[in-house]
Design an enzyme around this catalytic site. Structure first.
Site, PDB file in Angstrom:
ATOM      1  N   HIS A 124     -35.337 -91.145 -68.174  1.00 52.08           N
ATOM      2  CA  HIS A 124     -34.540 -90.493 -69.012  1.00 52.08           C
ATOM      3  C   HIS A 124     -34.776 -91.263 -70.230  1.00 52.08           C
ATOM      4  O   HIS A 124     -35.359 -92.214 -70.361  1.00 52.08           O
ATOM      5  CB  HIS A 124     -33.054 -91.099 -68.499  1.00 52.08           C
ATOM      6  CG  HIS A 124     -31.897 -90.230 -69.418  1.00 52.08           C
ATOM      7  ND1 HIS A 124     -31.630 -90.735 -70.599  1.00 52.08           N
ATOM      8  CD2 HIS A 124     -31.246 -89.404 -69.151  1.00 52.08           C
ATOM      9  CE1 HIS A 124     -30.629 -90.108 -70.946  1.00 52.08           C
ATOM     10  NE2 HIS A 124     -30.291 -89.257 -70.150  1.00 52.08           N
ATOM     11  N   ASP A 201     -32.746 -99.361 -64.881  1.00 51.03           N
ATOM     12  CA  ASP A 201     -31.746 -98.108 -65.418  1.00 51.03           C
ATOM     13  C   ASP A 201     -30.783 -97.609 -64.141  1.00 51.03           C
ATOM     14  O   ASP A 201     -31.279 -96.844 -63.401  1.00 51.03           O
ATOM     15  CB  ASP A 201     -32.558 -97.137 -66.081  1.00 51.03           C
ATOM     16  CG  ASP A 201     -31.593 -95.886 -66.455  1.00 51.03           C
ATOM     17  OD1 ASP A 201     -30.221 -95.968 -65.979  1.00 51.03           O
ATOM     18  OD2 ASP A 201     -31.885 -95.154 -67.141  1.00 51.03           O
ATOM     19  N   GLN A 204     -27.758 -93.702 -62.974  1.00 52.29           N
ATOM     20  CA  GLN A 204     -27.483 -92.748 -61.817  1.00 52.29           C
ATOM     21  C   GLN A 204     -27.195 -93.341 -60.391  1.00 52.29           C
ATOM     22  O   GLN A 204     -26.525 -92.844 -59.653  1.00 52.29           O
ATOM     23  CB  GLN A 204     -28.706 -91.862 -61.581  1.00 52.29           C
ATOM     24  CG  GLN A 204     -28.876 -90.855 -62.697  1.00 52.29           C
ATOM     25  CD  GLN A 204     -27.822 -89.652 -62.646  1.00 52.29           C
ATOM     26  OE1 GLN A 204     -26.997 -89.484 -61.741  1.00 52.29           O
ATOM     27  NE2 GLN A 204     -27.443 -89.377 -63.832  1.00 52.29           N
ATOM     28  N   LYS A 227     -19.902 -91.963 -65.390  1.00 52.61           N
ATOM     29  CA  LYS A 227     -20.759 -91.386 -64.335  1.00 52.61           C
ATOM     30  C   LYS A 227     -20.259 -91.939 -62.800  1.00 52.61           C
ATOM     31  O   LYS A 227     -20.399 -91.423 -61.934  1.00 52.61           O
ATOM     32  CB  LYS A 227     -22.314 -91.599 -64.292  1.00 52.61           C
ATOM     33  CG  LYS A 227     -22.968 -90.957 -65.430  1.00 52.61           C
ATOM     34  CD  LYS A 227     -24.439 -91.175 -65.370  1.00 52.61           C
ATOM     35  CE  LYS A 227     -25.179 -91.026 -66.651  1.00 52.61           C
ATOM     36  NZ  LYS A 227     -25.323 -89.450 -67.061  1.00 52.61           N
ATOM     37  N   CYS A 366     -32.701 -84.672 -70.818  1.00 49.37           N
ATOM     38  CA  CYS A 366     -33.094 -85.918 -71.446  1.00 49.37           C
ATOM     39  C   CYS A 366     -34.247 -86.692 -70.731  1.00 49.37           C
ATOM     40  O   CYS A 366     -34.424 -87.640 -70.607  1.00 49.37           O
ATOM     41  CB  CYS A 366     -31.990 -86.967 -71.665  1.00 49.37           C
ATOM     42  SG  CYS A 366     -30.777 -86.416 -72.562  1.00 49.37           S
TER      43      CYS A 366
HETATM   44  N1  PMP Z   1     -30.520 -93.013 -67.451  1.00 50.47           N
HETATM   45  C1  PMP Z   1     -30.136 -92.158 -66.599  1.00 50.47           C
HETATM   46  C2  PMP Z   1     -31.185 -92.216 -65.520  1.00 50.47           C
HETATM   47  C3  PMP Z   1     -29.293 -91.198 -66.837  1.00 50.47           C
HETATM   48  O1  PMP Z   1     -29.068 -90.201 -66.093  1.00 50.47           O
HETATM   49  C4  PMP Z   1     -28.595 -91.294 -68.068  1.00 50.47           C
HETATM   50  C5  PMP Z   1     -27.643 -90.262 -68.317  1.00 50.47           C
HETATM   51  N2  PMP Z   1     -27.813 -89.075 -68.197  1.00 50.47           N
HETATM   52  C6  PMP Z   1     -28.772 -92.411 -68.930  1.00 50.47           C
HETATM   53  C7  PMP Z   1     -29.645 -93.185 -68.523  1.00 50.47           C
HETATM   54  C8  PMP Z   1     -27.977 -92.388 -70.438  1.00 50.47           C
HETATM   55  O2  PMP Z   1     -26.680 -92.507 -69.858  1.00 50.47           O
HETATM   56  P1  PMP Z   1     -25.633 -92.691 -71.024  1.00 50.47           P
HETATM   57  O3  PMP Z   1     -25.609 -91.560 -71.795  1.00 50.47           O
HETATM   58  O4  PMP Z   1     -24.327 -93.079 -70.309  1.00 50.47           O
HETATM   59  O5  PMP Z   1     -25.743 -93.818 -72.011  1.00 50.47           O
END
Ligand code: PMP
Length: 411
Positions: A124, A201, A204, A227, A366
């Site tokens: 991401h 990270d 998810q 999430k 993203c």
């Molecule tokens: N890493 C991953 C794998 C994600 O799916 C996401 C959210 N889509 C993020 C980071 C970023 O999360 P946040 O927008 O809550 O900071």
């Protein structure tokens, strides 16, 4: 199906009884943000109605109560990821802020020109761009591991990339597009063998997969409350205490100091050193309530349910012509399905599904480098949670067939 009872659990989520365009809502956008149960909203209301004051500041009763509730939430997050101690859990707004904190603090202190930060092509942007920013400032270089033909992380390529120059390996525990759970323990062992730290990270994975930061041999783990049934504005960074203690502050201000003089200051111990200013107190407490809620259901049960949902959905989707699916199949697959209706833009697909009351995400998620690796601009994505049912999958597949056939008529 799994042990858990989605239909019963749905009663905790008033939003799931809504109708969208006259049809019962099917919420399949959980990878972007899950919904919140009443228990979480009530924990936050109770805090605001009965206990609110600023934390760590006052001797008065409300401030002591608020501080205790806030610190209790930290202990809950630590327990949730099996962290050895709560002092190395730092509250952040979300995963994005947590990774920026690591890059700006650990990265700025430890990276030298020519050092390498290893990510993978499926990351991401939150686990790519902070590394670009710190690489620009330190002269470090960002390199990425590719994917196998099955779209798993290519472990052989990882072996080839890792060297004495590798200082940080930063990989998602679970991909937000492919749904694959990466073998973090194996990756961490390889990272450690060359002297690099392992950043995970967990945005998810934390909501869906049982997480044990010690078993994973992670040095850093990040998560986002929104999430995992928690509120927006509450996330967490966990780091090994011995690493966190050596890290300089990222943001400066109130509460993160020991002594302040006109020309210099000294800094508080962990975790306060990384929590400058008034934190998101109610949100942290809400995250603690979300952790209680998820643990009440059971994380192994949640993951088993997600996997059963994805297996069921793939069985129905795979035989369909004109539908392209992305991501590997197997025990390492969580509850996310990225897909395209061939010849139709995913935004059109998502809009058509919305007309049927079905919420899916469409776009690059993203993850632009991953989209390039998959050879697409964007995809649609359905993502499940413990409150989703097989009946919802049936309706989704029916609506998808209708959508495909509708657009095919214009092709
Ligand atoms: N890493 C991953 C794998 C994600 O799916 C996401 C959210 N889509 C993020 C980071 C970023 O999360 P946040 O927008 O809550 O900071």
């Amino acid at each position: 199906m799994s042990q858990l009872e989605p239909v019963k659990l749905r009663q905790d989520f008033p939003i799931l009884s809504r109708k969208i365009h006259g049809k019962p809502l099917i919420y399949f956008d959980n990878a972007a943000s899950s919904q919140r149960p009443k228990q979480v909203v009530e924990a936050m209301s109770n805090y605001y109605y009965q206990h609110h004051a600023n934390v760590h500041r006052g001797a008065h009763t409300l401030s002591v109560e608020a501080t205790e509730m806030y610190e209790e939430a930290r202990r809950k997050v630590a327990r949730f990821i099996n962290a050895p101690a709560a002092e190395s859990v730092v509250f952040t707004r979300n995963t994005t802020e947590a990774i920026n904190l690591i890059a700006n603090s650990y990265g700025r202190k430890n990276l030298r020109p020519g050092d390498e930060i290893i990510i993978c092509h499926a990351e991401h942007h939150a686990n790519i761009v902070p590394w670009h920013l710190i690489a620009e400032q330190t002269g470090a270089v960002v390199k990425a591991v590719g994917l196998t033909s099955e779209r798993r992380l290519d472990m052989e390529q990882l072996d080839d990339l890792l060297s004495k120059r590798s200082k940080i390996v930063a990989i998602a525990h679970m991909s937000n597009v492919l749904g694959v759970v990466h073998p973090i323990r194996e990756i961490a062992d390889k990272a450690h063998a060359v002297g690099a730290v392992m950043v995970v990270d967990g945005a998810q994975a934390a909501p869906h997969v049982p997480v044990d930061v010690q078993a994973l041999a992670a040095d850093f783990y990040t998560l986002s409350g929104h999430k995992m049934c928690g509120p927006t504005g509450a996330g967490a960074l966990w780091a090994k205490a011995e690493i966190l203690r050596e890290m300089p502050p990222f943001l400066g201000g109130g509460e993160m100091i020991r002594k302040v003089y006109i020309d210099h200051s000294s800094y508080a111990d962990i975790p306060m050193r990384f929590e400058a200013g008034t934190p998101n107190i109610a949100e942290a407490i809400g995250l603690g309530a979300a952790v209680d809620y998820l643990e009440g259901i059971g994380m192994p049960e949640i993951f088993a349910h997600d996997q059963a949902m994805v297996r069921y959905a793939l069985e129905l989707l795979k035989p369909l012509e004109g539908i392209e699916l992305y991501g590997p199949e197997g025990a390492d697959r969580g509850g996310i399905i990225a897909f395209n209706v061939l010849g139709t833009h995913p935004h059109d697909v998502a809009t058509a599904l919305d007309g049927e009351g079905i919420a899916v995400r469409a776009g690059h998620h993203c993850a632009q480098p991953l989209m390039r690796a998959l050879g697409v601009q964007s995809t649609a994505r359905a993502s499940f949670y413990f409150y989703n049912t097989e009946e919802e999958v049936d309706r989704f597949v029916g609506a998808l067939i209708k959508t495909r056939d509708f657009f095919a008529a214009f092709a």
